[in-house]
Design a protein around this motif. Sequence first.
Motif, PDB file in Angstrom:
ATOM      1  N   LEU A 168       3.380  13.263   2.772  1.00 17.18           N
ATOM      2  CA  LEU A 168       2.988  13.372   2.172  1.00 17.18           C
ATOM      3  C   LEU A 168       2.403  14.138   0.835  1.00 17.18           C
ATOM      4  N   ARG A 176      -5.937  13.100  -2.396  1.00 16.30           N
ATOM      5  CA  ARG A 176      -6.336  11.591  -2.706  1.00 16.30           C
ATOM      6  C   ARG A 176      -5.343  10.842  -1.403  1.00 16.30           C
ATOM      7  N   SER A 177      -3.783  10.926  -2.318  1.00 14.67           N
ATOM      8  CA  SER A 177      -3.669   9.575  -1.165  1.00 14.67           C
ATOM      9  C   SER A 177      -2.986  10.011   0.029  1.00 14.67           C
ATOM     10  N   PHE A 211       0.921  -1.574   0.068  1.00 13.25           N
ATOM     11  CA  PHE A 211      -0.108   0.487   0.378  1.00 13.25           C
ATOM     12  C   PHE A 211       0.713   1.287   0.326  1.00 13.25           C
ATOM     13  N   ILE A 235      -5.163   5.435  -7.927  1.00 12.46           N
ATOM     14  CA  ILE A 235      -5.367   7.569  -7.743  1.00 12.46           C
ATOM     15  C   ILE A 235      -3.340   8.153  -8.054  1.00 12.46           C
ATOM     16  N   SER A 236      -2.358   6.881  -7.746  1.00  6.03           N
ATOM     17  CA  SER A 236      -0.935   7.236  -8.150  1.00  6.03           C
ATOM     18  C   SER A 236      -1.874   7.258 -10.376  1.00  6.03           C
ATOM     19  N   SER A 266      -6.746   1.123  -4.608  1.00  4.44           N
ATOM     20  CA  SER A 266      -7.534   1.411  -4.794  1.00  4.44           C
ATOM     21  C   SER A 266      -6.079   3.306  -4.805  1.00  4.44           C
ATOM     22  N   ILE A 284      -7.338  -1.969  -0.598  1.00  3.84           N
ATOM     23  CA  ILE A 284      -6.708  -0.657  -0.546  1.00  3.84           C
ATOM     24  C   ILE A 284      -5.670  -0.418  -1.243  1.00  3.84           C
ATOM     25  N   LEU A 332      -6.353   9.412   1.980  1.00  6.48           N
ATOM     26  CA  LEU A 332      -6.066   7.145   2.187  1.00  6.48           C
ATOM     27  C   LEU A 332      -5.308   6.893   3.738  1.00  6.48           C
ATOM     28  N   LYS A 339      -4.247  14.354  -6.660  1.00  7.71           N
ATOM     29  CA  LYS A 339      -3.337  12.730  -7.169  1.00  7.71           C
ATOM     30  C   LYS A 339      -2.902  13.339  -5.212  1.00  7.71           C
ATOM     31  N   ILE A 362       1.584   4.420  -2.575  1.00  2.73           N
ATOM     32  CA  ILE A 362       1.335   5.582  -2.822  1.00  2.73           C
ATOM     33  C   ILE A 362       1.578   6.268  -2.702  1.00  2.73           C
TER      34      ILE A 362
END
Lengths: 49, 221, 242
Positions: free
Chosen positions: C146, C158-159, B147, B218-219, B214, B211, C162, C155, B151
């Motif tokens: 982050l 949203r990252s 994960f 996003i990336s 998703s 996760i 999460l 981006k 990200i």
Amino acid sequence: MSIFDMEGYNFYVWTSVFISFLALFLAYYDALKKHKDVVKMIKNRNQSE
Amino acid sequence: MESYFQLFFRETKVAVKRWTDVLTGIILFFLTAILFPLISDSGKDFLLSIVGPIMMFSSFFASLLSMQNMFKADFQNGTIEQLLLSKKSFVGLIFTKTLAFWLFTSLPLILVSGLIASIYFVTGKDILIIQMTLFLSTMTMININAFTAAITLGIRYPGALMTLIITPITLPILIFGSKAIENSILGLDISGPLYFLTGMMMLSLFLGPWITASALKISMD
Amino acid sequence: MGLKAIYKYGSPPNFYRFVTRLEPWCLYFGLLLILIGSAGGLFLAPKDYQMGDAFRIIYFHVPSAYLSMSAYAAMGFASIIGIVWRSNVAFSVAKSIAPFGALMTTIALLTGMLWGKPMWGTAWVWDARLTSEFILLLLYLGYITLHASIREQKKADRSASLVAILGIINLPIIHYSVVWWNTLHQASTISKLDSPSIVGEMLWPLLVMIIGYMFFFVAVICRASSAEVLKREKRSSWVKAI
């Protein structure tokens, strides 16, 4: 006043009071500054257009 | 089903081709684990008392470093985009990929850990308990790491940031894992920590790929 | 209520108007309560028979610790709304909560140390609550770093969201695992001073302080998130009218 003579705890109590208020001040000041900067930027753009 | 196997075989080929990446994890694990007896007290009692935390720490460290670039190459050559476009479920494909990655980075650690355990004067059944604990905890860690790797995909040097994100999330695994090893060496009941680790493993196996998928989506866009 | 309300208040112009109207009330009310609370805590509350005057630090420690946790909950909630409804407003609220939460966590840790030094003899013990608070700080820092290191706004939003949501799921697990680890390691070192029973005259300034901090928090978030919304919407027509 008795509160300024706390049997050697003076330093600890007043330091924590000081840093707490400093943090609150800094937090609000930072938010205020961000808002002012953005409003200034928008006004500048409006004038230049 | 077939495409999952295809992906799995492809991952195997990639791992064989990039065997240095696979080796990096084992070397790191081995070196961090044997450094402690070298630089500190090498008495039996002391080593037995620290073997639990050191096993967990070394495996955490090794899997963190070897998984930093888990998706990077595939992202650059467009494989992830292909997976995203394929008809199969993306979550399932990510699950396959993570599992393959576990097989090549974490399974060697578990095998080597028996050797390291005997350096630490651990004997008999306790070695198996150590390997079992490492199995359960690396299964969980690999999902967390996947994960985080997903990200931080767009970031050039994600190492420090990944560590910052992973450490708080992995902490419970490390605590319970080292507790299980410690209890086993002391001859105490280990079912509690092992139940917890198993539960966390199940949770991460169900939630993790989802996760991660998703995060990758996003990336990507 | 429901979706309609979310769309109404979630649209940036409405949110901006609502927030700028709300902010001064919260600010002045919060400051007033904080002043009353600190006067009550520092001057009016009687001395604790066990801890002397050092217990007055609690009036500044507890509200910040309380706020650091509820700010994280608020951040996670805003992140969930942002992810589900793709709401830019929710993302900007979450983003502006993060620095304030990190600051409050730091203050909670520092005042805790200042209280621990005279009380326990050391500034830091590996107590469950201290460790959890420290982990909370790491979670905040992870979110902030982050968000800062991904250049694309959408981006990054949203990252980081999460990560915040994962933190919300994980926070109880972390807390209970630390508690469990702690009880096995050192149960008796601090339990005597662990839960001082606060009553009556000592309690009301604490409650006033907590409520005051809450209102202050809302005011800061209003101000910061309105700035964030303006920055994101700088190209739209309603911003130019301001």
